[in-house]
Design a protein around this motif. Structure first.
Motif, PDB file in Angstrom:
ATOM      1  N   SER A  25       0.845  -1.189   0.000  1.00  0.00           N
ATOM      2  CA  SER A  25       0.000   0.000   0.000  1.00  0.00           C
ATOM      3  C   SER A  25       0.882   1.241   0.000  1.00  0.00           C
ATOM      4  CB  SER A  25      -0.918  -0.005   1.232  1.00  0.00           C
ATOM      5  OG  SER A  25      -1.739   1.133   1.233  1.00  0.00           O
ATOM      6  N   ALA A  26       0.914   1.937  -1.136  1.00  0.00           N
ATOM      7  CA  ALA A  26       1.759   3.128  -1.279  1.00  0.00           C
ATOM      8  C   ALA A  26       1.067   4.111  -2.211  1.00  0.00           C
ATOM      9  CB  ALA A  26       3.130   2.755  -1.823  1.00  0.00           C
ATOM     10  N   LEU A  27       1.251   5.390  -1.939  1.00  0.00           N
ATOM     11  CA  LEU A  27       0.605   6.456  -2.702  1.00  0.00           C
ATOM     12  C   LEU A  27       1.661   7.488  -3.077  1.00  0.00           C
ATOM     13  CD1 LEU A  27      -2.268   7.201  -3.654  1.00  0.00           C
ATOM     14  CD2 LEU A  27      -2.534   8.506  -1.545  1.00  0.00           C
ATOM     15  N   LEU A  28       1.744   7.809  -4.366  1.00  0.00           N
ATOM     16  CA  LEU A  28       2.803   8.659  -4.896  1.00  0.00           C
ATOM     17  C   LEU A  28       2.315  10.094  -5.073  1.00  0.00           C
ATOM     18  CD1 LEU A  28       5.657   8.954  -6.097  1.00  0.00           C
ATOM     19  CD2 LEU A  28       4.711   8.247  -8.307  1.00  0.00           C
ATOM     20  N   LEU A  29       2.975  11.031  -4.383  1.00  0.00           N
ATOM     21  CA  LEU A  29       2.712  12.460  -4.547  1.00  0.00           C
ATOM     22  C   LEU A  29       3.426  12.994  -5.791  1.00  0.00           C
ATOM     23  CD1 LEU A  29       3.228  13.607  -0.860  1.00  0.00           C
ATOM     24  CD2 LEU A  29       1.100  13.870  -2.145  1.00  0.00           C
ATOM     25  N   PRO A  30       2.940  14.116  -6.361  1.00  0.00           N
ATOM     26  CA  PRO A  30       3.699  14.768  -7.425  1.00  0.00           C
ATOM     27  C   PRO A  30       5.088  15.183  -6.937  1.00  0.00           C
ATOM     28  CG  PRO A  30       1.467  15.643  -7.308  1.00  0.00           C
ATOM     29  CD  PRO A  30       1.657  14.785  -6.090  1.00  0.00           C
ATOM     30  N   THR A  31       6.052  15.178  -7.831  1.00  0.00           N
ATOM     31  CA  THR A  31       7.437  15.502  -7.488  1.00  0.00           C
ATOM     32  C   THR A  31       7.575  16.958  -7.053  1.00  0.00           C
ATOM     33  OG1 THR A  31       8.247  13.857  -9.054  1.00  0.00           O
ATOM     34  CG2 THR A  31       9.797  15.593  -8.391  1.00  0.00           C
ATOM     35  N   LEU A  32       8.322  17.171  -5.977  1.00  0.00           N
ATOM     36  CA  LEU A  32       8.731  18.519  -5.568  1.00  0.00           C
ATOM     37  C   LEU A  32      10.020  18.827  -6.322  1.00  0.00           C
ATOM     38  CD1 LEU A  32       8.444  21.041  -3.815  1.00  0.00           C
ATOM     39  CD2 LEU A  32       9.606  19.807  -1.976  1.00  0.00           C
ATOM     40  N   SER A  33       9.944  19.697  -7.311  1.00  0.00           N
ATOM     41  CA  SER A  33      11.063  19.884  -8.242  1.00  0.00           C
ATOM     42  C   SER A  33      12.145  20.818  -7.737  1.00  0.00           C
ATOM     43  CB  SER A  33      10.535  20.403  -9.586  1.00  0.00           C
ATOM     44  OG  SER A  33       9.766  19.424 -10.232  1.00  0.00           O
ATOM     45  N   TYR A  34      11.833  21.642  -6.733  1.00  0.00           N
ATOM     46  CA  TYR A  34      12.803  22.637  -6.277  1.00  0.00           C
ATOM     47  C   TYR A  34      13.415  22.208  -4.949  1.00  0.00           C
ATOM     48  CZ  TYR A  34      10.321  25.236  -9.813  1.00  0.00           C
ATOM     49  OH  TYR A  34       9.749  25.626 -10.998  1.00  0.00           O
ATOM     50  N   GLY A  35      14.710  22.530  -4.774  1.00  0.00           N
ATOM     51  CA  GLY A  35      15.400  22.125  -3.554  1.00  0.00           C
ATOM     52  C   GLY A  35      16.404  23.165  -3.098  1.00  0.00           C
ATOM     53  N   LYS A  36      17.177  22.784  -2.109  1.00  0.00           N
ATOM     54  CA  LYS A  36      18.214  23.658  -1.555  1.00  0.00           C
ATOM     55  C   LYS A  36      19.462  23.539  -2.427  1.00  0.00           C
ATOM     56  CE  LYS A  36      21.023  24.619   2.529  1.00  0.00           C
ATOM     57  NZ  LYS A  36      22.303  24.407   1.803  1.00  0.00           N
ATOM     58  N   SER A  37      19.568  24.461  -3.365  1.00  0.00           N
ATOM     59  CA  SER A  37      20.616  24.381  -4.393  1.00  0.00           C
ATOM     60  C   SER A  37      21.575  25.554  -4.347  1.00  0.00           C
ATOM     61  CB  SER A  37      19.963  24.308  -5.788  1.00  0.00           C
ATOM     62  OG  SER A  37      19.171  23.163  -5.922  1.00  0.00           O
ATOM     63  N   ASN A  38      21.750  26.179  -3.172  1.00  0.00           N
ATOM     64  CA  ASN A  38      22.569  27.389  -3.152  1.00  0.00           C
ATOM     65  C   ASN A  38      24.037  27.127  -3.438  1.00  0.00           C
ATOM     66  OD1 ASN A  38      22.728  26.127  -0.609  1.00  0.00           O
ATOM     67  ND2 ASN A  38      23.173  28.046   0.443  1.00  0.00           N
ATOM     68  N   GLU A  39      24.493  25.861  -3.367  1.00  0.00           N
ATOM     69  CA  GLU A  39      25.868  25.584  -3.768  1.00  0.00           C
ATOM     70  C   GLU A  39      26.071  25.829  -5.253  1.00  0.00           C
ATOM     71  OE1 GLU A  39      24.042  21.344  -3.608  1.00  0.00           O
ATOM     72  OE2 GLU A  39      23.587  23.363  -2.882  1.00  0.00           O
ATOM     73  N   HIS A  40      24.983  25.893  -6.017  1.00  0.00           N
ATOM     74  CA  HIS A  40      25.072  26.096  -7.463  1.00  0.00           C
ATOM     75  C   HIS A  40      24.664  27.511  -7.889  1.00  0.00           C
ATOM     76  CE1 HIS A  40      25.996  21.900  -7.982  1.00  0.00           C
ATOM     77  NE2 HIS A  40      24.903  21.554  -7.325  1.00  0.00           N
ATOM     78  N   THR A  41      24.531  28.423  -6.944  1.00  0.00           N
ATOM     79  CA  THR A  41      24.285  29.806  -7.321  1.00  0.00           C
ATOM     80  C   THR A  41      25.512  30.356  -8.048  1.00  0.00           C
ATOM     81  OG1 THR A  41      25.009  30.510  -5.120  1.00  0.00           O
ATOM     82  CG2 THR A  41      22.646  30.257  -5.468  1.00  0.00           C
ATOM     83  N   GLY A  42      25.261  31.314  -8.918  1.00  0.00           N
ATOM     84  CA  GLY A  42      26.328  31.849  -9.758  1.00  0.00           C
ATOM     85  C   GLY A  42      26.305  31.260 -11.152  1.00  0.00           C
ATOM     86  N   TYR A  43      25.449  30.263 -11.377  1.00  0.00           N
ATOM     87  CA  TYR A  43      25.247  29.675 -12.704  1.00  0.00           C
ATOM     88  C   TYR A  43      23.809  29.958 -13.126  1.00  0.00           C
ATOM     89  CZ  TYR A  43      29.372  26.870 -11.426  1.00  0.00           C
ATOM     90  OH  TYR A  43      30.605  26.454 -11.020  1.00  0.00           O
ATOM     91  N   ALA A  44      23.637  30.471 -14.325  1.00  0.00           N
ATOM     92  CA  ALA A  44      22.287  30.771 -14.815  1.00  0.00           C
ATOM     93  C   ALA A  44      21.425  29.513 -14.794  1.00  0.00           C
ATOM     94  CB  ALA A  44      22.360  31.336 -16.230  1.00  0.00           C
ATOM     95  N   GLY A  45      20.162  29.689 -14.427  1.00  0.00           N
ATOM     96  CA  GLY A  45      19.215  28.581 -14.462  1.00  0.00           C
ATOM     97  C   GLY A  45      18.978  27.891 -13.147  1.00  0.00           C
ATOM     98  N   THR A  46      19.884  28.056 -12.198  1.00  0.00           N
ATOM     99  CA  THR A  46      19.694  27.449 -10.883  1.00  0.00           C
ATOM    100  C   THR A  46      18.595  28.189 -10.125  1.00  0.00           C
ATOM    101  OG1 THR A  46      21.975  26.664 -10.725  1.00  0.00           O
ATOM    102  CG2 THR A  46      20.778  26.985  -8.653  1.00  0.00           C
ATOM    103  N   ILE A  47      17.636  27.443  -9.602  1.00  0.00           N
ATOM    104  CA  ILE A  47      16.570  28.003  -8.766  1.00  0.00           C
ATOM    105  C   ILE A  47      16.718  27.370  -7.386  1.00  0.00           C
ATOM    106  CG2 ILE A  47      14.089  28.245  -8.426  1.00  0.00           C
ATOM    107  CD1 ILE A  47      13.767  28.085 -11.458  1.00  0.00           C
ATOM    108  N   ALA A  48      17.158  28.161  -6.426  1.00  0.00           N
ATOM    109  CA  ALA A  48      17.531  27.629  -5.115  1.00  0.00           C
ATOM    110  C   ALA A  48      16.553  28.081  -4.043  1.00  0.00           C
ATOM    111  CB  ALA A  48      18.951  28.076  -4.747  1.00  0.00           C
ATOM    112  N   LEU A  49      15.968  27.116  -3.335  1.00  0.00           N
ATOM    113  CA  LEU A  49      15.223  27.418  -2.122  1.00  0.00           C
ATOM    114  C   LEU A  49      16.195  27.513  -0.956  1.00  0.00           C
ATOM    115  CD1 LEU A  49      12.170  24.966  -2.360  1.00  0.00           C
ATOM    116  CD2 LEU A  49      12.420  27.257  -3.345  1.00  0.00           C
ATOM    117  N   SER A  50      15.927  28.398  -0.017  1.00  0.00           N
ATOM    118  CA  SER A  50      16.713  28.402   1.214  1.00  0.00           C
ATOM    119  C   SER A  50      16.365  27.168   2.027  1.00  0.00           C
ATOM    120  CB  SER A  50      16.412  29.656   2.034  1.00  0.00           C
ATOM    121  OG  SER A  50      15.076  29.609   2.523  1.00  0.00           O
ATOM    122  N   ALA A  51      17.227  26.837   2.980  1.00  0.00           N
ATOM    123  CA  ALA A  51      16.935  25.713   3.869  1.00  0.00           C
ATOM    124  C   ALA A  51      15.620  25.936   4.599  1.00  0.00           C
ATOM    125  CB  ALA A  51      18.082  25.510   4.858  1.00  0.00           C
TER     126      ALA A  51
END
Length: 253
Positions: free
Chosen positions: A63-89
């Motif tokens: 018995s398992a139920l799949l939620l839609p993917t959460l596409s955004y994450g904590k990506s601030n290590e990749h700031t400085g490159y165009a296209g990165t969308i970073a959520l804060s912790a």
């Protein structure tokens, strides 16, 4: 067949589903730079595809139920490159908390995260215990596993982003999105004897500290055949973790 996709059900369907045993699954990735050859969608794509394949591999009595993917994450290590969308912790923790609150209010007692971005890991580890304390949810962090024995030692240690494995996986899953020619190997000149990049004892770093193009590892060694093999290994290992989580209990519950 038992319904397994949260987004395809009505609210009455979700209300009436049996909740015990069972687990709700949330794939979490990121939208961030992945070198000059892979799309910024890479981590979110992998989270979604691993989850889809893992659910295909689950026995029907799980018995398992799949939620839609959460596409955004904590990506601030990749700031400085165009296209990165970073959520804060703090933002990621708030979003995960709100999703978990809704899962608990819908009557479910277990929540499993499938995470495909290393920058999310520490945040999710904190949330596992916080969500248990606040909502009574049993929470799990699933990590797919695959055989890396064929990779060189330097790739296993420093190939941590847009590397051989990730490139191979996308050559298998979405070859039109992989730009060729593949870039040459790049490993950080990380000379410390006492600190590591990704495990304690650890130093804080940003990708641009070590890589102008944004990758760590050897994309040129990747093949679609390896990607297909690793994908199946990863998805199968996640399916096993989902199945176990669906019936997991603590001693005093």
């Amino acid at each position: 067949m038992t319904p397994r996709r949260w987004a395809e059900l009505t609210w009455q369907d979700i209300r009436d589903l049996p909740k015990e045993p069972g687990v709700v699954v949330l794939p979490i990735g990121a939208i961030e730079q992945h070198g000059p050859h892979l799309p910024v969608w890479t981590d979110a794509l992998l989270a979604e595809r691993y989850a889809q394949r893992a659910f295909e591999l689950l026995p029907q009595d799980v018995s398992a139920l799949l939620l839609p993917t959460l596409s955004y994450g904590k990506s601030n290590e990749h700031t400085g490159y165009a296209g990165t969308i970073a959520l804060s912790a703090a933002t990621l923790m708030s979003v995960v908390r709100d999703i978990a609150a809704a899962v608990a209010k819908s009557g479910f007692t277990r929540l499993l995260f499938i995470n495909t971005h290393g920058g999310n890991k520490a945040v999710l580890e904190v949330m596992l215990r916080d969500l248990r304390a606040e909502f009574g949810l049993l929470c799990f962090l699933a990590q797919g596993q695959h055989d890396t024995s064929r990779l060189p030692d330097i790739e296993r240690r420093f190939g941590i982003h847009a590397n051989t494995a990730e490139t191979a996986l996308l050559l298998h899953l979405t070859p039109p999105l992989v730009k060729t020619p593949l870039p040459a190997a790049h490993y950080p000149a990380f000379a410390s004897q006492h600190f590591n990049l990704t495990s304690a004892p650890q130093v804080g770093w940003l990708t641009r500290d070590w890589s102008a193009d944004g990758h760590f590892g050897d994309p040129s060694a990747a093949s679609a055949d390896d990607g297909a093999e690793w994908f199946e290994q990863l998805a199968a290992s996640i399916a096993v973790q989902i199945a176990e989580a669906s019936t997991f209990r603590v001693a005093n519950d």
